[in-house]
Design a protein around this motif. Structure first.
Motif, PDB file in Angstrom:
ATOM      1  N   SER A 117      -5.568   7.368   2.313  1.00 46.25           N
ATOM      2  CA  SER A 117      -6.331   6.537   3.251  1.00 46.25           C
ATOM      3  C   SER A 117      -6.178   5.056   2.921  1.00 46.25           C
ATOM      4  O   SER A 117      -6.022   4.219   3.818  1.00 46.25           O
ATOM      5  CB  SER A 117      -7.816   6.931   3.220  1.00 46.25           C
ATOM      6  OG  SER A 117      -8.014   8.227   3.726  1.00 46.25           O
ATOM      7  N   ALA A 118      -6.244   4.728   1.638  1.00 47.45           N
ATOM      8  CA  ALA A 118      -6.094   3.334   1.231  1.00 47.45           C
ATOM      9  C   ALA A 118      -4.704   2.810   1.571  1.00 47.45           C
ATOM     10  O   ALA A 118      -4.551   1.668   2.022  1.00 47.45           O
ATOM     11  CB  ALA A 118      -6.368   3.194  -0.263  1.00 47.45           C
ATOM     12  N   LEU A 119      -3.677   3.632   1.382  1.00 51.31           N
ATOM     13  CA  LEU A 119      -2.312   3.190   1.686  1.00 51.31           C
ATOM     14  C   LEU A 119      -2.130   2.964   3.179  1.00 51.31           C
ATOM     15  O   LEU A 119      -1.371   2.071   3.587  1.00 51.31           O
ATOM     16  CB  LEU A 119      -1.297   4.221   1.193  1.00 51.31           C
ATOM     17  CG  LEU A 119      -1.245   4.440  -0.322  1.00 51.31           C
ATOM     18  CD1 LEU A 119      -0.167   5.459  -0.672  1.00 51.31           C
ATOM     19  CD2 LEU A 119      -0.989   3.128  -1.051  1.00 51.31           C
ATOM     20  N   ARG A 120      -2.824   3.748   4.009  1.00 52.85           N
ATOM     21  CA  ARG A 120      -2.698   3.558   5.454  1.00 52.85           C
ATOM     22  C   ARG A 120      -3.308   2.249   5.910  1.00 52.85           C
ATOM     23  O   ARG A 120      -2.968   1.732   6.978  1.00 52.85           O
ATOM     24  CB  ARG A 120      -3.352   4.730   6.192  1.00 52.85           C
ATOM     25  CG  ARG A 120      -2.533   6.015   6.135  1.00 52.85           C
ATOM     26  CD  ARG A 120      -3.009   7.019   7.185  1.00 52.85           C
ATOM     27  NE  ARG A 120      -4.358   7.474   6.935  1.00 52.85           N
ATOM     28  CZ  ARG A 120      -4.661   8.520   6.170  1.00 52.85           C
ATOM     29  NH1 ARG A 120      -3.710   9.213   5.571  1.00 52.85           N
ATOM     30  NH2 ARG A 120      -5.914   8.887   5.999  1.00 52.85           N
ATOM     31  N   LEU A 121      -4.224   1.680   5.102  1.00 58.62           N
ATOM     32  CA  LEU A 121      -4.778   0.374   5.451  1.00 58.62           C
ATOM     33  C   LEU A 121      -3.695  -0.695   5.538  1.00 58.62           C
ATOM     34  O   LEU A 121      -3.828  -1.672   6.260  1.00 58.62           O
ATOM     35  CB  LEU A 121      -5.822  -0.061   4.414  1.00 58.62           C
ATOM     36  CG  LEU A 121      -7.257   0.413   4.601  1.00 58.62           C
ATOM     37  CD1 LEU A 121      -8.113  -0.067   3.440  1.00 58.62           C
ATOM     38  CD2 LEU A 121      -7.819  -0.089   5.916  1.00 58.62           C
ATOM     39  N   ARG A 122      -2.600  -0.499   4.808  1.00 62.73           N
ATOM     40  CA  ARG A 122      -1.552  -1.523   4.782  1.00 62.73           C
ATOM     41  C   ARG A 122      -0.765  -1.564   6.078  1.00 62.73           C
ATOM     42  O   ARG A 122      -0.055  -2.538   6.342  1.00 62.73           O
ATOM     43  CB  ARG A 122      -0.580  -1.248   3.622  1.00 62.73           C
ATOM     44  CG  ARG A 122      -1.258  -1.190   2.273  1.00 62.73           C
ATOM     45  CD  ARG A 122      -0.287  -1.451   1.149  1.00 62.73           C
ATOM     46  NE  ARG A 122       0.867  -0.550   1.189  1.00 62.73           N
ATOM     47  CZ  ARG A 122       1.978  -0.773   0.497  1.00 62.73           C
ATOM     48  NH1 ARG A 122       2.101  -1.862  -0.230  1.00 62.73           N
ATOM     49  NH2 ARG A 122       2.977   0.103   0.532  1.00 62.73           N
ATOM     50  N   VAL A 123      -0.876  -0.495   6.884  1.00 59.64           N
ATOM     51  CA  VAL A 123      -0.084  -0.460   8.114  1.00 59.64           C
ATOM     52  C   VAL A 123      -0.949  -0.452   9.366  1.00 59.64           C
ATOM     53  O   VAL A 123      -0.438  -0.314  10.462  1.00 59.64           O
ATOM     54  CB  VAL A 123       0.834   0.783   8.135  1.00 59.64           C
ATOM     55  CG1 VAL A 123       1.840   0.713   7.021  1.00 59.64           C
ATOM     56  CG2 VAL A 123       0.020   2.069   8.025  1.00 59.64           C
ATOM     57  N   VAL A 124      -2.265  -0.604   9.225  1.00 55.55           N
ATOM     58  CA  VAL A 124      -3.133  -0.654  10.395  1.00 55.55           C
ATOM     59  C   VAL A 124      -2.893  -1.953  11.136  1.00 55.55           C
ATOM     60  O   VAL A 124      -2.878  -3.031  10.549  1.00 55.55           O
ATOM     61  CB  VAL A 124      -4.621  -0.541   9.972  1.00 55.55           C
ATOM     62  CG1 VAL A 124      -5.525  -0.787  11.162  1.00 55.55           C
ATOM     63  CG2 VAL A 124      -4.883   0.822   9.377  1.00 55.55           C
TER      64      VAL A 124
END
Length: 473
Positions: A117-124
């Motif tokens: 979930s934290a890594l997906r923040l980088r591509v939002v």
């Protein structure tokens, strides 16, 4: 995109090693620190995709690190590692700005989900300006800013607002702008589920666990795994289910009915109600411990009557959508200045949902390209109470016959009722009373139930029984 790096801050070497192994299997680098001072130096040296910090550190409190990262490195999400059962600590950390929390001993699947979930923040991406939460008022601008901040957190959010203010829409925006976008968004109205089916709906069941359980069925928590579970009208949950919901929120696991094992349920919880939950806690109808777990951050949606300057924008948007849905072409209906002024002067007890209904009805019944005030069908004054009306037309049973007014021919409808069996006749009377209340409140079920002196749950049951149930407008 460059390989992500996670910072783990814990004075226990085995925890640092466990997180390191998990990250390596996810192709994520790790740097570690055993105290606050070392963590602060590492944060100055490079950006991190995530920071995992223990609550108790040799030289301070993990919450201090949360505040430091929130203030100086807002692009870095930080999650708190807490001792088993220390939910008060987790809530305090999330109020300070933590992205999420993990309980020790660490569940590796939950750990992997959190890192992902934290890594997906980088591509939002940037939020969509046409989000549906429209308005130029200061209230709506602040709400959109707050939603953008809430989207970066995994903290439970409670949305408070009257019926029709757009609580589910706000919940969807929090989901769509956050790292769980693309994962399931599951919404449920807690007041619409029969009390004896709530547990099965939320947590699922195993085949044969009760009469009618002919196969395994996953619950809504499992359906929302990795995404967001939106619990609308959460105040309607029975007290027994509130206890089980509290455990699911705290442990991120659920136990289906008839199962001996718990299953992971990594769903972000967003809840909503038109009720004052604090008042429900004081009345004893809502658990205080659950209230504090789901209300880590509160989002208040204002009623439409408090922001009349937003009505022109909302009306244009609704009329454009109606035109597009009907295939009427690129020229939607418009409002005359007088019609717009009438809308801005109307109190809208049903809020934005009622505005949509008014405009849909007006466009369906009017052929003119420009809608006038008469086309809107706005009530000039609140409708009379159905109970008072009934009392006004019902003769007093104590009035002597001599004082009774002269008899009049019976109404054909009343005569037809008198010829029916008593149960059918009473059902028809009940049906008509419910329809009058719904028409008077423009099918706002909460307002209609209050008008009829019953709960919303009872009204929904009667609507279903009488064959009047339909999707809320």
């Amino acid at each position: 995109m460059s390989q992500a790096t996670v910072l783990i801050v814990d004075d226990e070497a085995d925890i640092r090693e466990l997180v390191g192994i998990t990250c390596a299997r996810m192709d994520v680098k790790v740097r570690s620190a055993g105290d606050l001072a070392t963590a602060a130096r590492l944060l100055e040296q490079q950006p991190f995709a995530l920071c995992l910090t223990d609550m108790r550190l040799p030289d301070g409190d993990g919450t201090d690190l949360v505040r430091l990262i929130t203030e100086r490195y807002p692009a870095t999400p930080v999650a708190m590692l807490t001792a088993y059962g220390s939910m008060d600590t987790a809530v305090a950390a999330m109020k300070a700005g933590a992205f999420d929390f993990l309980s020790k001993p660490l569940d590796l699947q939950v750990l992997r989900d959190l890192i992902a979930s934290a890594l997906r923040l980088r591509v939002v991406g940037e939020p969509d300006d046409d989000s549906g939460l429209l308005g130029c008022s200061a209230q709506m601008q602040e709400i959109r800013r707050l939603i953008s901040r809430l989207a970066r957190s995994q903290a439970p959010v409670f949305i408070n607002g009257e019926s029709g203010t757009g609580k589910e829409l706000a919940a969807r925006q929090i989901h769509d702008q956050g790292p769980r976008a693309g994962r399931p968004f599951v919404a449920i109205n807690c007041g619409a589920i029969p009390a004896d089916l709530v547990e099965s709906e939320l947590f699922g069941h195993r085949k044969g666990s009760f009469t009618g359980a002919v196969s395994d069925k996953p619950g809504l928590f499992q359906a929302a795994h990795g995404g967001t579970l939106f619990l609308d009208e959460i105040a309607d949950l029975p007290l027994l289910m509130q206890v089980k919901l509290l455990r699911a929120v705290q442990q991120k696991h659920v136990r289906p009915i008839g199962s001996e094992r718990e299953v992971p349920a990594d769903a972000r919880i967003i809840s909503a109600s038109h009720c004052d939950l604090k008042a429900e806690v004081e009345r004893g109808t809502f658990r205080e411990d659950l209230y504090y777990r789901i209300n880590v951050i509160q989002l208040d949606l204002p009623p439409l009557r408090e922001r009349p300057e937003d009505i022109p924008i909302l009306a244009r948007h609704v009329l454009g959508r109606i035109s597009a849905d009907s295939g009427a072409g690129p020229a939607p209906r418009t409002l005359s200045p007088e019609a717009l002024a009438a809308l801005q002067g109307y109190p809208f007890p049903g809020n934005v949902r009622e505005l949509e209904n008014i405009l849909e009805r007006a466009t369906a019944l009017c052929d003119r390209p420009v809608l006038q005030p008469d086309d809107l069908g706005l009530p000039a004054a609140p409708a009379a109470d159905t109970t008072a009306a009934a009392e006004a037309i019902t003769p007093d049973s104590t009035t002597p016959d001599a004082a009774a007014p002269a008899a009049t021919p019976p109404d054909p409808a009343l005569r037809a009722l008198a010829e029916q069996p008593l149960e059918d006749a009473l059902g028809e009377i009940e049906k008509q009373a419910i329809l009058r209340a719904l028409d008077a409140t423009r099918w706002n079920r909460t307002a209609a139930a209050k008008r009829l002196g019953m709960t919303v749950r009872s009204l929904r049951y009667r609507l279903s029984k009488l064959g009047l149930d339909r999707p809320e407008p």
